[in-house]
Design an enzyme around this catalytic site. Structure first.
Site, PDB file in Angstrom:
ATOM      1  N   ASP A 181       0.817  -1.211   0.000  1.00  0.00           N
ATOM      2  CA  ASP A 181       0.000   0.000   0.000  1.00  0.00           C
ATOM      3  C   ASP A 181       0.851   1.261   0.000  1.00  0.00           C
ATOM      4  O   ASP A 181       1.932   1.289   0.589  1.00  0.00           O
ATOM      5  CB  ASP A 181      -0.919   0.018   1.221  1.00  0.00           C
ATOM      6  CG  ASP A 181      -2.149   0.878   0.998  1.00  0.00           C
ATOM      7  OD1 ASP A 181      -2.119   2.071   1.357  1.00  0.00           O
ATOM      8  OD2 ASP A 181      -3.135   0.355   0.462  1.00  0.00           O
ATOM      9  N   HIS A 260       6.079  11.396   3.778  1.00  0.00           N
ATOM     10  CA  HIS A 260       4.894  11.588   4.616  1.00  0.00           C
ATOM     11  C   HIS A 260       5.162  11.017   6.007  1.00  0.00           C
ATOM     12  O   HIS A 260       5.440   9.836   6.163  1.00  0.00           O
ATOM     13  CB  HIS A 260       3.719  10.879   3.952  1.00  0.00           C
ATOM     14  CG  HIS A 260       2.388  11.144   4.567  1.00  0.00           C
ATOM     15  ND1 HIS A 260       1.946  10.462   5.675  1.00  0.00           N
ATOM     16  CD2 HIS A 260       1.391  11.995   4.222  1.00  0.00           C
ATOM     17  CE1 HIS A 260       0.723  10.879   5.988  1.00  0.00           C
ATOM     18  NE2 HIS A 260       0.367  11.809   5.119  1.00  0.00           N
ATOM     19  N   GLU A 312       2.739  16.716   3.985  1.00  0.00           N
ATOM     20  CA  GLU A 312       2.699  16.412   5.428  1.00  0.00           C
ATOM     21  C   GLU A 312       3.973  15.665   5.826  1.00  0.00           C
ATOM     22  O   GLU A 312       3.933  14.636   6.503  1.00  0.00           O
ATOM     23  CB  GLU A 312       1.451  15.585   5.754  1.00  0.00           C
ATOM     24  CG  GLU A 312       0.167  16.258   5.282  1.00  0.00           C
ATOM     25  CD  GLU A 312      -1.068  15.395   5.454  1.00  0.00           C
ATOM     26  OE1 GLU A 312      -0.927  14.168   5.605  1.00  0.00           O
ATOM     27  OE2 GLU A 312      -2.176  15.936   5.450  1.00  0.00           O
ATOM     28  N   GLU A 328       1.559  16.993  12.290  1.00  0.00           N
ATOM     29  CA  GLU A 328       0.217  16.410  12.366  1.00  0.00           C
ATOM     30  C   GLU A 328       0.062  15.557  13.628  1.00  0.00           C
ATOM     31  O   GLU A 328       0.969  14.824  14.023  1.00  0.00           O
ATOM     32  CB  GLU A 328      -0.037  15.553  11.124  1.00  0.00           C
ATOM     33  CG  GLU A 328      -1.420  14.949  11.074  1.00  0.00           C
ATOM     34  CD  GLU A 328      -1.626  14.037   9.879  1.00  0.00           C
ATOM     35  OE1 GLU A 328      -2.593  13.259   9.906  1.00  0.00           O
ATOM     36  OE2 GLU A 328      -0.809  14.091   8.933  1.00  0.00           O
ATOM     37  N   CYS A 408      -8.822  11.972  10.274  1.00  0.00           N
ATOM     38  CA  CYS A 408      -7.993  10.904  10.835  1.00  0.00           C
ATOM     39  C   CYS A 408      -7.546  11.201  12.258  1.00  0.00           C
ATOM     40  O   CYS A 408      -7.394  10.292  13.075  1.00  0.00           O
ATOM     41  CB  CYS A 408      -6.784  10.646   9.933  1.00  0.00           C
ATOM     42  SG  CYS A 408      -5.761  12.091   9.618  1.00  0.00           S
TER      43      CYS A 408
END
Length: 646
Positions: A181, A260, A312, A328, A408
């Site tokens: 993924d 990320h 991010e 984040e 999220c």
């Protein structure tokens, strides 16, 4: 045997309040938000997507391609919450959602509402962008948590069917996809499923996804080329940035945190899990290298990571801007996950220090005291007008939001805080390691004897800790106490006798190995004094500035206490700090006072620029814990403050 302890009950004034806030406010609020019943919040449509996929209603998919994961994280938080206390209404709500998820599952086990509703013929054709395995991973974690809390296995069976389907699609065998993924998550989830079930296939599948990442030929690049170089997010692309999802080289060859930040720490968590289970030294060494790069060169003082809103992402060593930061919330939570696994691999206090830093500052600072407003981005300096008028800072907010289209972070906070009992202790052989000083009771086996330890503390306001040790029978074992990196002069007594801190110290823990009897008492005094923190000279954003820290808490200035602009304030280099407990400040907190100077703007005689320096005046400065900022309306805030000679 090394393990993380789950059989821990938190009994703590500070954290108990947060856990109750999550149980009483956050989880119910998120349930309503997922059902689109919060007027002031952005529509989620997450439950509606499942209703459409299940055939209960007609309609179009709405939201992000990974919208399913919000439901999964809510269910996981519910599982942890139910393990703390029974709640028939909440359990009934969760069971209804699980029934809905089961109805949305396809006959072959596949589960993903986006591809079921919108693009049923394109399963597994865009792993780089579309998060199918990521969503599956979050549902696996939810299934494990819910089963462990309730004994109900419906969601577990649903996800085992989904994993069986995934295992039929991916793997090293002929005819299977050699992919992984774009957003790591399933790797760590499969390890949890393996721990619960003992099924080797789940561990092998996790290892496959980790080992395959970054191998040549590059799967995600080939997939992108097969799609005509099209991206789900931006359309036609000239270049695919494989550093963004840490697939630029095989994981064992990676030396720096790139891309990320959430994806990175989720992957590092899985790598540490696998290193522990397989004794893979190369994988372990990669984890250590990546940890050191993050903590020594790419982490904010608040435990935030990811310094740019573009992707991010991490940028490069020592690039940690304060006012355009990203940091984040999910990234700090992922860093805590990583720290927890590294503590399982090696009892080194440096991992617990970072866990504590991120938890007390970035993570709880992301949630308002009402439990209904959240920061996605966690800045260290805020000028509200710049947030609204400067396009480079639009991602930074001066007040927390009610919900997000990409939601999220709020459910991530909920699932972390309701599972906080899993982070306090680890055991290695016959020794229990106290990683966090949080009031709690733990029951475990040490030296083949059942032992109950009751920890009492008033952290983060007071550094006094007591541990009452009650073995079922007199027995020899070890208790290791973390020496916080911020502490000076920590004192430990056992049954009133002061222990030497010159011996028995191993990797930041004071290890006490002795024969213990029921009623033995450990008393700890960790001095907590407000002190200055200076940044590495290469950290340009913080040159000639200081931050204030007291115990595990980082402090900040707010305009509400100090007036604006905060940029006009400097702290005196030799000024002493005062400490006062303010019961009226947002539930009560220690406030730090200091002396400094402020530029007198009224004394400025030039226009936009002038040749004469503005006069300065003495000023008293007030700093509050960073986690409390932004709860008193929109205003300026800053962590790093210029320091000048008196």
């Amino acid at each position: 045997m090394n393990k993380i302890l789950n059989n821990v009950a938190i009994q703590d004034n500070f954290w108990g309040r947060y856990i109750r806030l999550v149980q009483d406010v956050v989880i119910p609020y998120q349930y309503e938000a997922l059902h689109d019943r919060v007027p002031e919040a952005e529509p989620s449509h997450a439950i509606a997507n499942f209703e459409i996929a299940a055939g209960r209603k007609k309609g179009e998919f709405y939201g992000f391609v990974f919208q399913d994961s919000d439901v999964a994280k809510w269910l996981e938080a519910v599982g942890y919450s139910l393990s703390i206390k029974c709640d028939e209404v909440l359990e009934s709500q969760a069971d209804e959602v699980i029934n809905l998820v089961g109805e949305a599952q396809q006959e072959d086990g596949y589960l993903n509402t986006y591809f079921t509703i919108k693009e049923p013929g394109k399963r597994w054709t865009n792993l780089n962008d579309c998060h199918e395995l990521y969503c599956a991973g979050h549902f696996i974690e939810a299934a494990v948590a819910y089963y462990e809390a309730t004994g109900k296995d419906k969601l577990l069976k649903i996800m085992c069917r989904m994993v069986d389907h995934i295992d039929s699609v991916f793997g090293p065998e002929e005819g299977k996809l050699k992919g992984y993924d774009g957003h790591q998550e399933i790797e760590l989830a499969l390890v949890k499923l393996y721990h619960l079930t003992g099924e080797d296939r789940y561990l092998k599948l996790s290892s496959f996804f980790i080992e395959q990442r970054g191998q040549q030929p590059h799967f995600l690049v080939q997939e992108w080329e097969n799609r005509g170089k099209m991206s789900y997010w931006v359309g036609k692309m000239d270049h695919l940035d494989v550093k963004y999802n840490q697939s630029h080289v095989p994981v064992k060859e990676q030396t720096e945190a790139v891309g990320h930040s959430v994806r990175a720490v989720y992957m590092y968590t899985a790598m540490a899990d696998l290193a522990a289970l397989t004794d893979d030294e190369e994988l372990y060494n990669a984890c250590v290298r990546l940890w050191n790069n993050i903590v020594d060169k790419q982490m904010y003082i608040t435990g935030g990571i990811g310094s740019t809103h573009l992707g991010e992402a991490f940028t490069f060593d020592y690039d940690l801007p304060n006012d355009s930061v990203y940091a984040e919330t999910c990234a700090s939570i992922g860093l805590i996950f990583f720290a927890k696994r590294m503590l399982k691999l090696s009892p080194d206090a440096k991992y617990a220090d970072v866990m504590e830093r991120a938890l007390y500052n970035n993570v709880i600072g992301s949630m308002a005291q009402d439990g209904k407003h959240f920061f996605y981005v966690n800045p260290l300096e805020v000028w509200p007008q710049a947030c609204s008028c400067n396009p480079d800072k639009h991602h930074v907010k001066s007040e927390r939001q009610g919900w997000f289209g990409c939601a999220c972070c709020p459910p991530n906070v909920a699932r972390l805080l309701t599972s906080l009992n899993q982070y306090i202790y680890t055991t290695h052989d016959d020794t229990i390691y106290t990683n966090l000083y949080i009031g709690s009771e733990v029951v475990t086996k040490l030296g083949n004897t059942e032992v109950t330890i009751h920890q009492q503390t008033e952290f983060p306001w007071d550094g006094t800790v007591t541990l009452k040790v009650n073995p079922a029978a007199e027995a020899e074992f070890g208790i290791a106490l973390r020496i916080p990196s911020w502490s000076r002069g920590m004192e430990i007594k056992v049954n009133g006798v002061i222990l030497s801190m010159e011996e028995g110290v191993d990797r930041g823990y004071r290890v006490i190995h002795r024969t213990w009897s029921a009623g033995d008492m450990i008393e700890i005094c960790v001095p907590m004094e407000a002190h200055r923190i200076y940044a590495h000279p290469n950290l340009r954003a913080d040159a000639h500035k200081i931050a204030i820290q007291r115990g595990p808490l980082v402090y900040c200035l707010e305009g509400a206490d100090n007036g604006e602009p905060l940029s006009s304030i400097s702290l005196s280099e030799d000024g002493a700090f005062t400490e006062t407990f303010d019961e009226t400040l947002l539930g009560g907190a220690v406030v730090v006072g200091g002396s400094g100077s402020r530029i007198n703007q009224e004394g400025w005689s030039g226009g936009l620029y002038g040749r004469v320096k503005a006069p300065v005046e003495a000023v008293a400065v007030k700093a509050i814990p960073y986690y409390l900022w932004g709860n008193r309306g929109s205003g300026e805030m800053k962590v790093w403050i210029p320091e000048t000679k008196s």
